[in-house]
Motif scaffolding. Sequence first.
Motif, mmCIF file in Angstrom:
data_model
loop_
_atom_site.group_PDB
_atom_site.id
_atom_site.type_symbol
_atom_site.label_atom_id
_atom_site.label_comp_id
_atom_site.label_asym_id
_atom_site.label_seq_id
_atom_site.Cartn_x
_atom_site.Cartn_y
_atom_site.Cartn_z
ATOM 1 N N ASP A 78 56.976 22.625 92.442
ATOM 2 C CA ASP A 78 57.014 21.676 91.334
ATOM 3 C C ASP A 78 57.191 20.221 91.760
ATOM 4 N N ASN A 79 57.088 19.951 93.051
ATOM 5 C CA ASN A 79 57.113 18.558 93.518
ATOM 6 C C ASN A 79 55.729 17.919 93.506
ATOM 7 N N SER A 80 54.702 18.714 93.271
ATOM 8 C CA SER A 80 53.320 18.215 93.268
ATOM 9 C C SER A 80 52.646 18.624 91.972
ATOM 10 N N PRO A 81 51.564 17.919 91.579
ATOM 11 C CA PRO A 81 50.862 18.285 90.341
ATOM 12 C C PRO A 81 50.309 19.708 90.408
ATOM 13 N N LEU A 82 50.334 20.375 89.286
ATOM 14 C CA LEU A 82 49.746 21.709 89.148
ATOM 15 C C LEU A 82 48.244 21.532 88.940
ATOM 16 N N VAL A 83 47.446 22.158 89.807
ATOM 17 C CA VAL A 83 45.991 22.007 89.715
ATOM 18 C C VAL A 83 45.411 23.233 89.002
ATOM 19 N N ILE A 84 44.773 22.970 87.864
ATOM 20 C CA ILE A 84 44.163 24.027 87.055
ATOM 21 C C ILE A 84 42.652 24.005 87.266
ATOM 22 N N GLY A 85 42.070 25.158 87.557
ATOM 23 C CA GLY A 85 40.630 25.256 87.766
ATOM 24 C C GLY A 85 39.921 25.800 86.545
#
Length: 371
Positions: A191-198
């Motif tokens: 949770d320190n980085s953006p969540l990437v949704i494909g």
Amino acid sequence: MKRVAFFLPVTSQPRYHKRIKAFQKAGYDNLIFSFERNYFKGDGDISSFISLGKIEHEKYLKRMFKYLKVIKIIKDFKRQIKECEIIYIFGLDLVLFIVILSKLFGFKQKIIYEVADIRSIMIGNSFKSRMMRFLERKAISKVNLTTVTSPYFIEGYYQKEQRIHSNNFFVLENKLYNLKNTRYCREMWNDNSPLVIGLFGVIRCKYSWNIICELAERYPNKINIYVRGYVLGIESFQSDVERLDNIVYEGEYTSPDDLAYIYSKIDICWVGNITNENLNTKLALPNRLYESLYYRVPMVAHKGSGVSKRIEELDAGWIVDFKDVEGTIHSIISISKEDYQYKKKNTVVSDNLCVDSHDHLELIQKVQSNG
């Protein structure tokens, strides 16, 4: 040499390529007939085929006039078709047409009819829907085998809606086939980085796109969206991508060649869409289910969809209501590191669940034994 005549609605659908390659692997030559149209490039176009003409997407009335020209094409290739042992057909309009022409031209081969979607026109009590179901029942009674890509189609549609109780069905799911690259699995998200949704494939679910844009707009530092595929019917798509910096669209892709790359870019795959209110959403199993499992990517799907059943069984993702925008956004943005890691670990399944090792071979053996 043994030979199969394939009749395709379009040349670029990866599913059709799987069938052709599987029969080739089993020693069959092929004779391919296909319509042409602008569509998702998928596995790329087939280099050698006999064109049945150009058609437009979902322009069914215009398409019927095209069939008048197809009669002459089939007549010209009547001898070559008669030399084939099997006729393999994708789509209801094509199977109806070929069944009729089989009587006209004396084709005696085994006919396989494949179904991957239950179109909205097949459901309901309108005259048109009842007539289409009647025609499909007639077609199925004339073919040797009906192949379906989801087991839910048999009980949920053919038995319940069509009242067809037959052993001449074969389930051939959209598993990965003929993989050419090494599996690469993305590292655990934290949770320190953006969540990437494909968002991959044919991009046409407006419910999904609306939620995707809301997520991107409200949480520019927490959510990134990575989109690949063919956009169909979403008028605002280009302007949305241009105005939202955290949505990246890199065009179409080739399957399976590009799969390792695109799945290495994402933390979560958006797999369940609502293209309309028909039965198909509740019964279909999309390619992205199998791809996500193979590349160990947790999934998001719409509740009540066919794919949500599989995801729930494995606990390998999040089931939300795409019609509840606020509820879906809350569920996505509330994903914790621990919850994500748990779901991701559950995507580690036997390859038999996502890769075809013998399914096509079983199909071919069934066809060969089916008199």
